[in-house]
Design an enzyme around this catalytic site. Sequence first.
Site, short mmCIF file in Angstrom:
data_model
loop_
_atom_site.label_atom_id
_atom_site.label_comp_id
_atom_site.label_asym_id
_atom_site.label_seq_id
_atom_site.Cartn_x
_atom_site.Cartn_y
_atom_site.Cartn_z
N ASP A 184 43.38 40.16 40.56
CA ASP A 184 42.26 40.14 40.85
C ASP A 184 41.49 39.36 39.76
OD1 ASP A 184 39.53 40.12 42.83
OD2 ASP A 184 40.32 42.29 44.20
N ASP A 198 37.95 36.74 44.29
CA ASP A 198 37.02 37.61 44.72
C ASP A 198 35.62 36.39 45.16
OD1 ASP A 198 35.39 40.45 45.54
OD2 ASP A 198 34.78 39.03 44.46
N GLU A 205 38.61 34.98 49.52
CA GLU A 205 37.88 36.00 49.68
C GLU A 205 36.74 35.46 50.39
OE1 GLU A 205 35.20 39.99 49.24
OE2 GLU A 205 35.76 39.32 48.13
N HIS A 256 40.44 47.39 50.11
CA HIS A 256 39.60 48.37 48.81
C HIS A 256 38.09 48.20 49.29
CE1 HIS A 256 39.24 44.61 47.50
NE2 HIS A 256 37.83 44.76 46.96
N ASP A 257 38.09 47.31 49.90
CA ASP A 257 36.12 47.11 50.91
C ASP A 257 36.20 47.15 52.39
OD1 ASP A 257 34.73 46.36 48.32
OD2 ASP A 257 35.48 43.69 49.02
#
Length: 549
Positions: free
Chosen positions: A96, A197, A252, A326-327
């Site tokens: 990431d 990200d 993302e 994870h979000d």
Amino acid sequence: MKEWQKETVYQIYPRSFQDSNGDGIGDINGIISRLDYLKKLGIGLIWLTPMYRSPGNDNGYDIADYYQIDPVFGTMDDFERLLNEAHKRGIKIIMDMVLNHTSNENQWFQEALKSKNNPYHDFYIWRDPVDGHEPNNWVSKFSGSAWKYVPELNQYYLHLYDVTMPDLNWRNEKLRNKIFEMLKFWATKGIDGFRLDVINNISKDKNLPNDTFETPLDDGRNFYTNGPHVHEYIHEMYEKVFGPNNFVTVGELSSTPVSEAVKYTNPQREELSMAFTFHHVKVDYTGGNKWTLGHYKLTDLTKILSDWQVKMNHQGGWNALFWNNHDQPRAISRFTNDNEYRNESAKLLAMVEFGLQGTPYIYQGDEIAMKNAYFNDISQYKDHESINAYNELIDNGVEKEHAIKILQQKSRENSRLPMQWNSSKYYGFTTGQPWLKPVHHDDYSVEKVLKMKNNVFDFYKALIFLRKNKALLTDGKYKLLDSKDNSVYSYERYDDKGKILVMANFTDKKQTRTVRNGFDLLLGNYQDIKLDNGSVTLRPYESVMLENK
């Protein structure tokens, strides 16, 4: 067709995956100890959320040093061993990377604070006050103004996320070169790609105009989402890093329409391999507002998924398929039934995902039907976004009990519970006190699930095998069969050689639907599946994958 288009990616949130030293936080050696488990599942790539040195205000997405592994996770030697052990097993590693902002503890920002004339000052986005106030009306994703005043400089810096996470100024060529240099450092370590990200936010409108606030989405994002130079910047990264290293990359791309997502992922443009988009996981946002007790209609969900399938397929883009990360709260708790029909629901979601075109992602725990945390008090939350949202709800007159119910449904903390490995205290995740404690006892664990007949883990294995061996699932076109069906999601993948039909009952009632002759069962989530001539009756949360050759 690229290899990664047939593979399955497994997302690891290291803090919650496996602790090896008893400090209550997952670490790199813990991941290494579970590589054989992931090999058994059949995954081809691991996506690791950030493990760089960080103060942890956003669980590692606030990077203080791009070049260092945070000691809480281990050492660089540990990371290199992880790479080596994963590669031995034929598993690639995607790291990431956060390039929209840094931590305010990053050396670049510490230098930027010293003076307006410091060469690092222009690495970030600064503006003078306007009539003694913030430069514009943009709102932070973490609530409140997106601007922080620094009295010593009489300037504001932009932070689209937490106040401790200042946004980088990608218009500065020196900043871009520093970023490329850093990405090359990780390439030399032997990693296989990046998940980027909020990458579509790196290019802001240089005038930073006020937004209209006509809807909850008019909060500034109209002037920084998919901004004026974003494709140019990503293509530059491709030319200098991604292409030469044959990287797998996933961006993302929140609040991005299909037309833009195609630009990011069409291989001819040389930008990204695939795209995470989030329209389908916002289907229960009431009036576009996340922090509400939302309800969704299946027809809304299937319309969104279908639009992306058809338009990305036809225009040469590529989807990253997911329900959880994870979000996001757990999809099993959100879209199906995580209690009475837990196993069936987990398998149904898996089948719907794996039948679509794109690269499927499994988030840790999906394969054992892990569900939401169901915390019952704000003191149990660690996540800044959730705590800020709760406080804002209370300030707006929402009762505490109702605010907690909203967090139980929407908080990203739901997916961050430690991985459940066995029946021991804290599920074998740690021998110490976990950084995030579960509040309810859940008897599901890897140990228990693997002992079940027709279990969720083996169902995922079967889907991963099919993805690798059924070209139709990779290459075939997509067709939604009934856009008005609010109970059963039915779609086909087809080419001139055959068809695969997926049918998924998203209700707790039996549903009967007609099926054309010639289809045979490929896979189903119930043990005794019967196909009647011309119809199929789906039990609660039953899903089937049928093939017509």
